[in-house]
Write a protein that holds these residues in place. Structure first.
Motif, PDB file in Angstrom:
ATOM      1  N   LYS A 146       6.300   0.028   2.769  1.00  0.00           N
ATOM      2  CA  LYS A 146       6.038  -0.763   1.674  1.00  0.00           C
ATOM      3  C   LYS A 146       6.162  -2.353   2.063  1.00  0.00           C
ATOM      4  N   ASN A 147       5.553  -3.178   1.518  1.00  0.00           N
ATOM      5  CA  ASN A 147       5.662  -4.574   1.606  1.00  0.00           C
ATOM      6  C   ASN A 147       5.511  -5.077   3.299  1.00  0.00           C
ATOM      7  N   ALA A 148       4.463  -4.401   3.517  1.00  0.00           N
ATOM      8  CA  ALA A 148       3.966  -4.595   5.091  1.00  0.00           C
ATOM      9  C   ALA A 148       3.347  -5.878   5.329  1.00  0.00           C
ATOM     10  N   TYR A 149       2.825  -6.319   4.345  1.00  0.00           N
ATOM     11  CA  TYR A 149       1.964  -7.373   4.541  1.00  0.00           C
ATOM     12  C   TYR A 149       2.059  -8.896   3.798  1.00  0.00           C
ATOM     13  N   ALA A 150       1.706  -9.813   4.265  1.00  0.00           N
ATOM     14  CA  ALA A 150       1.936 -11.210   3.639  1.00  0.00           C
ATOM     15  C   ALA A 150       0.421 -11.989   3.702  1.00  0.00           C
ATOM     16  N   ASN A 151       0.378 -13.197   2.903  1.00  0.00           N
ATOM     17  CA  ASN A 151      -0.921 -13.820   2.766  1.00  0.00           C
ATOM     18  C   ASN A 151      -1.441 -14.105   4.359  1.00  0.00           C
ATOM     19  N   HIS A 152      -0.486 -14.440   5.183  1.00  0.00           N
ATOM     20  CA  HIS A 152      -0.922 -14.857   6.398  1.00  0.00           C
ATOM     21  C   HIS A 152      -1.603 -13.924   7.317  1.00  0.00           C
ATOM     22  N   ASP A 153      -1.258 -12.546   6.515  1.00  0.00           N
ATOM     23  CA  ASP A 153      -1.859 -11.371   7.354  1.00  0.00           C
ATOM     24  C   ASP A 153      -3.238 -11.431   6.938  1.00  0.00           C
ATOM     25  N   VAL A 154      -3.443 -11.736   5.610  1.00  0.00           N
ATOM     26  CA  VAL A 154      -4.908 -11.321   5.054  1.00  0.00           C
ATOM     27  C   VAL A 154      -5.772 -12.697   5.562  1.00  0.00           C
ATOM     28  N   ASN A 155      -5.096 -13.897   5.895  1.00  0.00           N
ATOM     29  CA  ASN A 155      -5.875 -15.035   6.644  1.00  0.00           C
ATOM     30  C   ASN A 155      -6.455 -14.572   7.957  1.00  0.00           C
TER      31      ASN A 155
END
Length: 694
Positions: free
Chosen positions: A501-510
């Motif tokens: 859970k909660n493994a990714y943040a916006n910088h991962d998306v970028n």
């Protein structure tokens, strides 16, 4: 021998006060327009003077001028290196204004290399510094260049807002003739593109009245190009051509090959409108020539793409394939780490949070570039997927990584995943009802970030093909879906998934978006390459091999015979009286009959047999290992099946169709492929003659 006496007086003032650089900069940046060689000598002389007198803080300004001089000599790579050196020097001596200037130079170079993402990032950093220090002159230059790039990206309203802002805020166009030229010429190009060509001409004629001033002469070329663009928009094609030619000749006389290519790009639009294919190809070849000689990769890429599109359109798939491969090669050059590594070195600090995020992105920039370089030159979908799968762990944590490629013609999604070191394919129709996260991402062209699938999936889809109770145990909880977009058209989806859970943040998306940009181009090239290959290999009407390919296969059989003495039969199949069918019922009915005959033949021959469309109503068939006795039996069966098949025209009239077949057994190793085919053709001719006698 150049006389530096007058210029040395200005240099001597630097010994009194190092801030006396402004007059020297003005001399250099205007001097270069008249005598590029003389400018280089002055710059070199100035650098030596500064080194001799330990004026280290001022050398950077001469490096900045040297960068533009390199550009005037069309040496973009050297210009890029020199601007970077200037940036490093300015940074060392905490010269924020100089750094803003250096960023302007770097941004322009990356833009000319086609590295728009890097160019934008560098320009933004320059603008931030210019605003912080209230350096109006360089801020205006950065914003003008920004507006020019926006025009290139068809964002005309934004471009207009920017140049109107700098004129209102800083009275930009009132400062000097060159500023007025940049302001009005840029405004004219915006008005041309938004449909106000007459207003654009008003600005251009105003500029024409002042452009004869000596210091503005070098911009005649750009002005005449804008005139050509305006008249083209007004459909006055004769005047447009005259101005394009005038502008082009001026660019060549100044040895400005980048500008010459720019003009030719606009000229191509006129060629295309007039359906002047001869001039269209000639102008593309000129661009290619200048681009190759001067390493203008952005124009190389554009030219290869236009040639690929042109030859694909006219059905010359061999040339189309060649230019697609050349386009792909340039794409890979533009995405090498040497062109992208600059971002990893830039180190302007905005805030602690931004700095840590910048550091994270910088550390991964070269990795991303390296992965992008690996896939961008690959023309096989499976190989692209494998490279991505093998490297994605280097830049983002994941338990699963999958790709979906979209076929818009069949509205079909091909889902790729790796199971037990083997690629598995799942095909399903795109329902457009968002029955899955993949469909939602694809149809809405939007990124999905979920950090608790149990709670968040319903935002995107009501249906989900997993057992909710298994989430976090055997199924992922955190997911990123990124659409693979080319020209805002979705060609697929990329996803990484984690069991946590909660493994990714916006910088991962970028990060995934950047990789997705590379992947989108790579997959698009691979899809188009496969499509063109198939069109070059297979006849579009029958699905049989083309004439070129069937002859190639026949030669392989002959080579095998020479080694193994394995004989084979050659069949020439011809539809009887087919021209009468076309003349009586029309070509559409004729094509439908050929399709049906092809299906009948395909249902009878063996999977090891090779068949191609040899001519309009002729087929060439090779049957490995088949003797003539059995070949004659096969020929009779084919004739019987076709003769007994019901053929209907568009008007539902029944037509009886027959074929004649010539058979030849290849059993002598001194006979060439065309001789074997000719022998089958002779056999066919004899059969047709015997039918006439009856």
């Amino acid at each position: 021998m150049y006389d530096f006496t007058e210029y040395d007086k200005e240099l001597e003032l630097l010994l009194i006060n190092e801030n006396n650089i402004e007059k020297i900069k003005e001399i250099l940046l205007n001097y270069k327009s008249d005598d590029l060689v003389g400018c280089r000598k002055i710059i070199d002389h100035s650098i030596e003077f500064c080194k001799k007198n330990n004026l280290n803080n001022q050398i950077a300004w001469f490096y900045y001028c040297l960068g533009w001089n390199y550009l005037d000599f069309q040496n973009i790579q050297e210009a890029l290196n020199v601007f970077y050196e200037a940036k490093e020097m300015f940074e060392k001596y905490d010269n924020l204004e100089g750094m803003a200037y250096a960023y302007n130079g770097l941004s322009s170079m990356y833009s000319q290399l086609g590295q728009y993402d890097v160019s934008s990032e560098v320009r933004i950093r320059g603008i931030v510094l210019a605003v912080q220090g209230n350096y109006a002159d360089i801020l205006n230059k950065l914003l003008i260049n920004f507006s020019i790039e926006l025009i290139s990206n068809n964002e005309y309203s934004k471009a207009k807002e920017i140049i109107e802002y700098i004129d209102a805020e800083y009275k930009y166009s009132q400062k000097n003739i060159l500023n007025q030229f940049f302001y009005k010429n840029t405004l004219a190009q915006i008005e041309i593109n938004i449909g106000n060509a007459n207003l654009a001409l008003k600005y251009l004629f105003e500029l024409n009245d002042i452009i004869n001033v000596k210091e503005a002469q070098r911009y005649k070329c750009e002005l005449n190009q804008s005139f050509g663009m305006a008249y083209f928009k007004l459909k006055d094609y004769k005047k447009a051509e005259q101005y394009f030619k005038l502008s082009y000749d001026q660019a060549l006389s100044n040895s400005s090959y980048f500008e010459a290519c720019n003009i030719l790009v606009e000229w191509l639009k006129l060629n295309k409108t007039l359906n002047d294919n001869k001039s269209y190809i000639k102008n593309i070849m000129l661009i290619l020539s200048y681009a190759k000689d001067n390493k203008l990769y952005i124009f190389l890429k554009m030219s290869y793409k236009k040639l690929y599109d042109y030859y694909k359109e006219i059905g010359d798939y061999k040339k189309s394939l060649y230019y697609l491969e050349m386009y792909d090669e340039i794409e890979s050059i533009l995405n090498t780490p040497s062109y992208n590594k600059l971002l990893a070195k830039l180190n302007i600090v905005f805030s602690d949070k931004q700095m840590s995020l910048d550091k994270l992105m910088k550390d991964k920039t070269e990795l991303i570039s390296d992965i992008g370089q690996k896939i961008i030159s690959v023309l096989d979908i499976d190989k692209i997927y494998i490279i991505l799968n093998d490297n994605i762990d280097k830049i983002i944590n994941r338990d699963y990584f999958n790709i979906a490629v979209y076929n818009s013609v069949d509205n079909e999604i091909l889902y790729l995943r790796l199971e037990n070191n083997k690629i598995e394919y799942i095909r399903y129709k795109n329902t457009n009802d968002n029955n899955s996260l993949t469909e939602y991402c694809l149809n809405h062209r939007k990124t999905i970030l979920i950090n608790d699938l149990k709670k968040e999936y319903k935002v995107y889809t009501k249906n989900i093909n997993i057992d909710i109770d298994e989430l976090g145990l055997t199924k992922p909880l955190s997911i990123i879906y990124v659409p693979l977009l080319v020209d805002n058209i979705a060609i697929g989806v990329m996803t990484v998934q984690s069991m946590k859970k909660n493994a990714y943040a916006n910088h991962d998306v970028n990060i995934l978006k950047v990789i997705g940009n590379y992947a989108a181009i790579a997959f698009k090239n691979a899809i188009e390459y496969k499509s063109i290959q198939e069109e070059a290999v297979y006849d579009s009407l029958t699905g049989f091999l083309t004439k070129r390919e069937i002859l190639k296969e026949g030669q392989i059989l002959i080579d095998r015979f020479k080694k193994l003495k394995e004989s084979f039969c050659v069949f020439m199949v011809d539809i009887d009286n087919f021209s009468n069918i076309n003349n009586t019922f029309g070509h559409v009915s004729g094509d439908n009959i050929i399709k049906k005959i092809s299906k009948t033949i395909n249902s009878i021959i063996r999977s090891t047999d090779l068949i191609g469309r040899y001519g309009g109503d002729e087929f060439l068939l090779f049957c490995p290992g088949l003797k003539k006795e059995k070949g004659i039996i096969l020929a009779e069966r084919l004739k019987s099946e076709i003769y007994s098949t019901e053929f209907k025209t568009l008007s539902n009239e029944l037509v009886q169709v027959s074929v004649s077949i010539g058979v030849y057994e290849y059993s002598e190793d001194n006979i060439k492929i065309m001789e074997a085919i000719n022998n089958a053709d002779i056999s066919l001719y004899r059969e047709k003659e015997s039918l006439k006698i009856r």
